[in-house]
Design a protein around this motif. Structure first.
Motif, short mmCIF file in Angstrom:
data_model
loop_
_atom_site.label_atom_id
_atom_site.label_comp_id
_atom_site.label_asym_id
_atom_site.label_seq_id
_atom_site.Cartn_x
_atom_site.Cartn_y
_atom_site.Cartn_z
N MET A 3 0.90 -1.50 -0.02
CA MET A 3 0.14 0.06 0.12
C MET A 3 0.88 1.21 -0.03
O MET A 3 1.98 1.34 0.67
N ASP A 4 0.62 2.31 -0.89
CA ASP A 4 1.33 3.39 -0.89
C ASP A 4 1.28 4.24 0.33
O ASP A 4 0.33 4.58 0.69
N TRP A 5 2.42 4.67 0.74
CA TRP A 5 2.56 5.33 2.10
C TRP A 5 2.31 6.68 2.07
O TRP A 5 1.43 7.44 2.80
N ASP A 6 1.92 7.18 0.82
CA ASP A 6 1.87 8.78 0.45
C ASP A 6 0.22 8.72 0.64
O ASP A 6 -0.42 9.59 1.28
N HIS A 7 -0.46 7.74 0.13
CA HIS A 7 -1.84 7.60 0.28
C HIS A 7 -2.39 7.74 1.81
O HIS A 7 -3.30 8.33 2.27
N LEU A 8 -1.57 7.00 2.74
CA LEU A 8 -1.70 6.70 4.07
C LEU A 8 -1.56 7.97 4.64
O LEU A 8 -2.03 8.56 5.60
N ARG A 9 -0.38 8.63 4.37
CA ARG A 9 -0.28 10.21 5.00
C ARG A 9 -1.36 11.03 4.82
O ARG A 9 -1.46 11.89 5.52
N TYR A 10 -1.83 11.13 3.46
CA TYR A 10 -2.86 11.89 3.29
C TYR A 10 -3.98 11.68 4.11
O TYR A 10 -4.44 12.56 4.56
N PHE A 11 -4.27 10.35 4.12
CA PHE A 11 -5.30 9.88 5.15
C PHE A 11 -5.24 10.54 6.64
O PHE A 11 -6.19 10.80 7.07
N LEU A 12 -3.94 10.52 7.23
CA LEU A 12 -3.74 10.90 8.30
C LEU A 12 -4.01 12.16 8.48
O LEU A 12 -4.46 12.51 9.61
N GLU A 13 -3.54 13.00 7.64
CA GLU A 13 -3.62 14.40 7.90
C GLU A 13 -4.99 15.01 7.79
O GLU A 13 -5.68 15.95 8.67
N LEU A 14 -5.83 14.23 6.94
CA LEU A 14 -7.33 14.56 6.82
C LEU A 14 -7.89 14.21 8.06
O LEU A 14 -8.87 14.82 8.68
N ALA A 15 -7.57 12.96 8.42
CA ALA A 15 -8.35 12.42 9.66
C ALA A 15 -8.01 13.48 10.89
O ALA A 15 -8.98 13.75 11.73
N ARG A 16 -6.79 14.04 10.89
CA ARG A 16 -6.59 14.97 12.08
C ARG A 16 -7.04 16.27 12.00
O ARG A 16 -7.63 16.84 12.90
N THR A 17 -7.14 16.88 10.53
CA THR A 17 -7.51 18.23 10.47
C THR A 17 -9.04 18.25 10.18
O THR A 17 -9.79 19.57 10.25
N ARG A 18 -9.58 17.25 9.74
CA ARG A 18 -10.89 17.12 9.08
C ARG A 18 -11.62 18.02 8.23
O ARG A 18 -12.53 18.01 7.60
N LYS A 19 -10.55 18.84 7.47
CA LYS A 19 -10.99 19.80 6.53
C LYS A 19 -9.80 19.64 5.09
O LYS A 19 -8.66 19.44 5.58
N LEU A 20 -10.30 19.36 3.90
CA LEU A 20 -9.34 19.25 2.81
C LEU A 20 -8.46 20.58 2.81
O LEU A 20 -7.08 20.53 2.54
N SER A 21 -8.91 21.69 3.05
CA SER A 21 -8.05 22.74 3.01
C SER A 21 -7.02 22.81 4.00
O SER A 21 -5.49 23.09 3.73
N ARG A 44 -9.50 9.08 -2.53
CA ARG A 44 -10.24 8.18 -3.24
C ARG A 44 -9.41 6.91 -3.75
O ARG A 44 -10.15 6.12 -3.62
N ALA A 45 -8.22 7.25 -4.05
CA ALA A 45 -7.34 6.07 -4.48
C ALA A 45 -7.31 4.99 -3.39
O ALA A 45 -7.48 3.98 -3.51
N LEU A 46 -7.23 5.75 -2.14
CA LEU A 46 -7.00 4.60 -0.98
C LEU A 46 -8.28 3.90 -0.87
O LEU A 46 -8.42 2.82 -0.42
N GLU A 47 -9.46 4.78 -0.62
CA GLU A 47 -10.84 4.18 -0.51
C GLU A 47 -10.93 3.09 -1.47
O GLU A 47 -11.41 1.94 -1.22
N ILE A 101 -8.68 0.88 -2.72
CA ILE A 101 -7.71 0.03 -2.22
C ILE A 101 -8.48 -0.73 -1.23
O ILE A 101 -8.55 -1.95 -1.15
N VAL A 102 -8.69 -0.10 -0.29
CA VAL A 102 -9.44 -0.62 1.15
C VAL A 102 -10.77 -1.17 0.70
O VAL A 102 -11.03 -2.07 1.28
N GLY A 103 -11.64 -0.68 -0.05
CA GLY A 103 -12.56 -1.25 -0.62
C GLY A 103 -13.79 -0.57 0.34
O GLY A 103 -15.04 -1.29 0.60
N ALA A 104 -13.71 0.33 0.96
CA ALA A 104 -14.75 1.11 1.84
C ALA A 104 -14.44 2.74 2.01
O ALA A 104 -13.32 3.03 2.02
N PRO A 105 -15.68 3.42 2.08
CA PRO A 105 -15.26 4.91 2.38
C PRO A 105 -14.68 4.86 3.79
O PRO A 105 -15.07 4.42 4.93
N LEU A 106 -13.52 6.07 3.61
CA LEU A 106 -13.09 6.16 4.92
C LEU A 106 -13.41 7.37 5.78
O LEU A 106 -13.03 7.51 6.92
N PHE A 107 -14.22 8.33 5.21
CA PHE A 107 -14.92 9.66 5.85
C PHE A 107 -16.08 9.66 5.28
O PHE A 107 -16.62 9.06 4.33
#
Length: 296
Positions: free
Chosen positions: A1-19, A37-40, A42-48
């Motif tokens: 799994m691409d770490w960059d995808h996970l890094r983006y997931f982590l920041e959005l989970a923490r900040t809650r805003k795309l901007s 979207r790419a990570l979702e 791969i996971v096969g489910a919505p993450l947010f």
């Protein structure tokens, strides 16, 4: 799994805003959206889920989050074994602080440090409110109260003094102030009670019950200007007021308060060289700043 995808997931989970996540990652918000979207897929489910303009972690996201945080912690631990040398610091460090302290004390200090490290970007947030560490509004936060919850490292930064001040012009135009008993008849400059962001700012009640407020503001810098222009008397930090020739202390022995600044950061930031360097800079520099030393 691409770490960059996970890094983006982590920041959005923490900040809650795309901007906000995009600012932290130094990319466009569309890039964050595309990565999620790419990570979702791969996971096969919505993450947010979307709610009121915020991105809230879904059930699938909550299952994934601790695993990604563990990966991040392991990565930071590896990076932390090779601290950067002077001149090699790069990236962004965001520092949140109270408005007066951030503007008067931290801005010059951090500006000088940034000049010596041209690859480093320092975001300074001097705000008349609490900067939220748990939502990752900043990497380091200087606050009036010690954080009591969350995954944070906290330390006492320094004490500072506040006094009652007025302009010579105001004092010449109004009855003399010889004791606290003379204070209620005067006009005061202060905070707006129902908008106070910390209980540590409720010091005026320890002095008197003013009969009149000339101006109230959420901004200590606005209060400072109003007092200096002779609109009334007010309690101001000594580091802000003592260097202003337009002001003089009123009842300096009686009308004096000592408060504390606390410094905190998320535990995972301890292994990031640029953040740890700024943390150490603030602690060492502020503790030797003569403007912040309380009376003996």
């Amino acid at each position: 799994m691409d770490w960059d995808h996970l890094r983006y997931f982590l920041e959005l989970a923490r900040t809650r805003k795309l901007s906000a996540a995009a600012r932290r990652l130094d990319v466009q918000h569309t890039t964050v959206s595309r990565r999620i979207r790419a990570l979702e897929q791969i996971v096969g489910a919505p993450l947010f889920t979307r709610s009121g303009g915020e991105y809230l972690v879904s059930e699938a996201g909550r299952r994934l989050l601790p695993q990604v945080e563990a990966m991040e912690a392991a990565s930071l631990a590896v990076l932390g074994t090779a601290p950067a040398r002077d001149g090699e610091l790069s990236g962004v460090v965001r520092v949140g602080a109270t408005e007066g302290f951030g503007t008067v004390v931290l801005a010059p200090l951090l500006a000088r440090f940034a000049q010596a490290h041209p690859q480093l970007v320092i975001d300074l947030l001097p705000l008349p409110r609490n900067v939220n560490l748990s939502q990752r509004e900043a990497d380091i936060v200087v606050s009036l109260e010690r954080p009591v919850r969350g995954n944070a490292v906290a330390a006492r930064l320094c004490d500072y003094v506040l006094r009652l001040y007025a302009s010579p012009d105001y004092l010449a135009r109004h009855p003399p102030i010889r004791s606290r008993d003379d204070l209620p008849q005067h006009s005061f400059i202060s905070y707006i009670d129902d908008l106070l962001f910390s209980k540590e700012l409720r010091y005026l009640a320890e002095l008197c019950r003013p009969q009149r407020y000339a101006l109230r503001s959420t901004s200590v810098l606005a209060q400072h200007q109003a007092v200096a222009l002779g609109a009334g008397i007010g309690v101001l930090p000594a580091f802000l007021a003592d260097g202003d020739d337009r002001l003089c202390a009123v009842l300096p022995e009686e009308a004096q308060f000592v408060r504390t600044f606390w410094i905190s950061m998320p535990k995972e930031n301890r292994s990031i060289a640029r953040i740890q360097t700024i943390w150490s800079l603030l602690r060492s520099s502020v503790q030797t700043d003569k403007r912040l030393r309380p009376p003996v």
